[in-house]
Design a protein around this motif. Structure first.
Motif, short mmCIF file in Angstrom:
data_model
loop_
_atom_site.label_atom_id
_atom_site.label_comp_id
_atom_site.label_asym_id
_atom_site.label_seq_id
_atom_site.Cartn_x
_atom_site.Cartn_y
_atom_site.Cartn_z
N MET A 96 -2.01 10.34 -29.47
CA MET A 96 -2.44 9.25 -30.33
C MET A 96 -3.77 8.74 -29.81
O MET A 96 -3.81 8.04 -28.80
CB MET A 96 -1.41 8.12 -30.32
CG MET A 96 -0.08 8.50 -30.93
SD MET A 96 1.10 7.13 -30.87
CE MET A 96 0.77 6.32 -32.44
N HIS A 153 -4.10 5.08 -28.91
CA HIS A 153 -3.34 4.59 -27.76
C HIS A 153 -3.67 5.34 -26.48
O HIS A 153 -3.10 5.06 -25.44
CB HIS A 153 -1.83 4.71 -28.01
CG HIS A 153 -1.35 3.88 -29.15
ND1 HIS A 153 -0.12 4.04 -29.71
CD2 HIS A 153 -1.96 2.89 -29.84
CE1 HIS A 153 0.02 3.18 -30.70
NE2 HIS A 153 -1.08 2.48 -30.80
N HIS A 189 -2.83 8.26 -25.37
CA HIS A 189 -1.77 9.00 -24.68
C HIS A 189 -1.46 10.28 -25.43
O HIS A 189 -1.79 10.43 -26.60
CB HIS A 189 -0.51 8.15 -24.49
CG HIS A 189 0.15 7.72 -25.76
ND1 HIS A 189 0.81 8.60 -26.59
CD2 HIS A 189 0.24 6.52 -26.35
CE1 HIS A 189 1.29 7.94 -27.62
NE2 HIS A 189 0.94 6.67 -27.51
N MET A 191 6.36 7.47 -31.20
CA MET A 191 5.85 6.23 -31.79
C MET A 191 5.49 6.47 -33.23
O MET A 191 5.09 7.59 -33.58
CB MET A 191 4.55 5.79 -31.11
CG MET A 191 4.71 5.25 -29.74
SD MET A 191 3.13 4.60 -29.18
CE MET A 191 3.52 4.42 -27.45
CU LIG Z 1 1.13 5.53 -29.10
#
Ligand SMILES: [Cu+2]
Lengths: 426, 131
Positions: free
Chosen positions: B75, B78, B80, B106
């Motif tokens: 992502m 984010h 990660h 997620m």
């Molecule tokens: Cu994420």
């Protein structure tokens, strides 16, 4: 004059409360996306527990009875004074109320609840175990916890007619443990194998390991019955879905709104158990006086070399291999385990159901209460090791209150028959 | 700010692969190669490990047998990666692979990267995916 001042003060107070009431207004009506997200958190969307291909007795009531008895039986320890229930007390939602656990010695981490963990592919804060049954073996031999030994446990089961009968009914005949030549008292496999253990026949050691693994399977069968209960939040979700009048406060709704939107909590605390069971660094301080815990990254090697993991010889699958189009390939989580630097200082996201009785919070009990957890998320400090994934929220105090009210609406007694919540009768 | 830029970019690109259904795989067309991807998990939900089918072709539609094929993702917003370490395995049928160990933990905007080495060329194909 004073009257004028008083009037002005009242006016200002009224205005301030109006403003607070406005920013704290419940988000009704929810958008389509929000409604979907709320439904995805509701307990009734939790699928039934899938079978465990490495545990043929996972859903056996007989096995659960055996596991339940062992769970509360202090004979399964070096001191005859420690049982699983010492640190996983039903009255505290299967935690112990301590910062870090204490039995024979002091454990390194805080005792998590067991409710709902049967759904997780990983067990422990760092996920160093990949099945419930394999996890159950570790505390039994941990010198700080039960401090016992697999051969000692096999002898206990062998010598107790009730245990032995149930065991043999479930798993077949036990090895001839009466033969003390082959199975000497005092032979220990863990934490380091001693000379008595090493002197045993390979086949006998394997047989004892298999008994040990089976005791773990019985405990797992019991733990699979420990499931969360229906909370006020679930009631609200149901009310939204069915269109009846919800009994949910403005503050709780506002907290839910923050939880799923501005505060990003559902990035990690998602699904009906409020956890993705994945590993994240959220920048908790280390336990005072201790080095920062490396978390998940420190668990990868021990997972791969664990003789009781999903790929090990004691997990042999008696049943057919999964259908190739079935996404549930056996041991897929272990085989395709993620690694990498983001796992430094990362811990498994805990469930947020029924937090009221499980303080302190965090992997080393760093937070005394929910307020301090929320304060931590609000500031999102830099991590001591690795990188804190969470970003500062900069919420107002009343918004943190709303979040707390929401979290408390997830409180509910576990959905477990009373017989399993108490030590076995007799 | 970065999030806003990302959203803008995504608004134009991400919808290209809105939903893959059994008969509508995700398509990514690169400079040399085309990937057609099909999750075995329908609907595609978070927190479940599963596999994808991949068909790899050249622009002219002929199947590619890659010298090397790696899959990963994450992502971007984010910072990660995937929670798992997926692996691409050749099925034996020209151009057809299985991606094992796919998982998303997620909701939000993901990217899947296919690192392809074939025909003495290398290319990274990026699939934008909203969950
Ligand atoms: Cu994420």
């Amino acid at each position: 004059m004073t009257r004028l001042r008083l009037a002005a003060a009242i006016l200002i107070l009224a205005l301030v409360s109006l403003v607070i009431a406005y920013v704290q207004r419940p988000p009704d009506p929810w958008t389509e996306d929000e409604l979907n997200l709320i439904q995805s958190l509701a307990l009734y969307t939790l699928p039934p527990l899938g079978g465990d291909p490495t545990n043929p007795v996972a859903d056996s009531t007989q096995a659960a009875i055996l596991g339940h008895t062992i769970f509360f039986d202090t004979r399964f320890s070096a001191t005859a004074g420690v049982a699983c229930s010492t640190c996983h007390q039903p009255a505290l939602n299967f935690t112990d109320g301590r910062v870090v656990s204490l039995a024979i010695g002091q454990a390194k981490r805080n005792a998590p609840s067991i409710i709902g963990t049967a759904y997780s592919p990983w067990l422990y804060w760092d996920g160093r175990k990949d099945s419930l049954w394999s996890q159950a073996l570790a505390p039994l031999e941990d010198p700080d916890e039960h401090g016992g030994d697999r051969l000692q446990f096999a002898h206990i089961v062998y010598a107790d007619p009730d245990y032995r009968k149930t065991y043999e009914m479930l798993f077949g005949p036990m090895p001839n443990l009466a033969n003390r030549q082959r199975f000497p008292i005092g032979a220990r496999a863990a934490p380091q194998p001693n000379s008595l253990w090493l002197a045993m026949d390979e086949a006998d050691r394997v047989a004892v390991n298999a008994v040990f693994a089976n005791l773990g399977r019985a405990i797992a069968a019991y733990e699979r019955l420990l499931l969360p209960g229906f909370s006020r939040f679930d009631q609200y979700a149901l009310a939204l879905r069915e269109g009846y009048d919800p009994n949910y406060t403005r503050l709780e709704k506002r907290g839910l709104d923050l939880f799923i939107n501005q505060a990003n909590c559902t990035q990690c605390h998602n699904g009906p158990l409020f956890t993705n069971n994945a590993f994240h660094n959220t920048g908790l301080l280390s336990r005072p006086g201790h080095l920062p815990d490396t978390g998940r990254i420190g668990a990868i090697d021990s997972l791969q070399s664990d003789p009781f993991n999903c790929l090990g010889q004691y997990a042999a699958d008696t049943r057919q291999q999964a259908d190739p189009v079935n996404p549930q390939q056996r041991c897929a989580e272990l085989i395709f385990m993620g690694t990498g630097k983001t796992l430094v200082g990362a811990f498994r996201t805990p469930s947020l159901r029924n937090l009221a009785k499980t303080q302190p919070y965090g992997h080393a009990g760093q937070f005394e209460n929910l307020k301090s957890v929320l304060q931590h998320y609000n500031n999102a400090p830099d991590a001591m090791i690795g990188h804190n994934e969470a970003k500062p929220l900069n919420l107002w105090p009343w918004e943190l209150n709303a979040l707390e009210a929401f979290l408390l609406s997830l409180q509910a007694p576990p959905e477990v028959a009373p017989r399993w919540m108490n030590p076995p009768a007799g | 700010m970065t999030a806003a830029v990302y959203l803008l970019v995504c608004a134009t690109l991400c919808q290209a692969n809105a939903q893959a259904r059994e008969d509508h795989p995700y398509q990514v067309t690169g400079t040399y190669f085309v990937a057609s991807l099909q999750p075995a998990l329908q609907p595609l939900v978070i927190n479940q490990i599963h596999r994808w089918r991949l068909q790899l072709t050249r622009l002219d539609g002929s199947p590619v047998v890659a010298d090397r094929l790696q899959v990963n993702g994450g992502m971007p917003a984010h910072d990660h990666g995937l929670p798992t370490g997926p692996v691409a395995q050749f099925t034996g049928e020209p151009g057809r692979y299985t991606l094992y160990g796919m998982k998303f933990h997620m909701q939000g905007d993901w990217q899947i990267y296919l690192h392809i080495e074939a025909d003495d060329r290398s290319e990274v194909l990026t699939l934008n995916l909203r969950l």
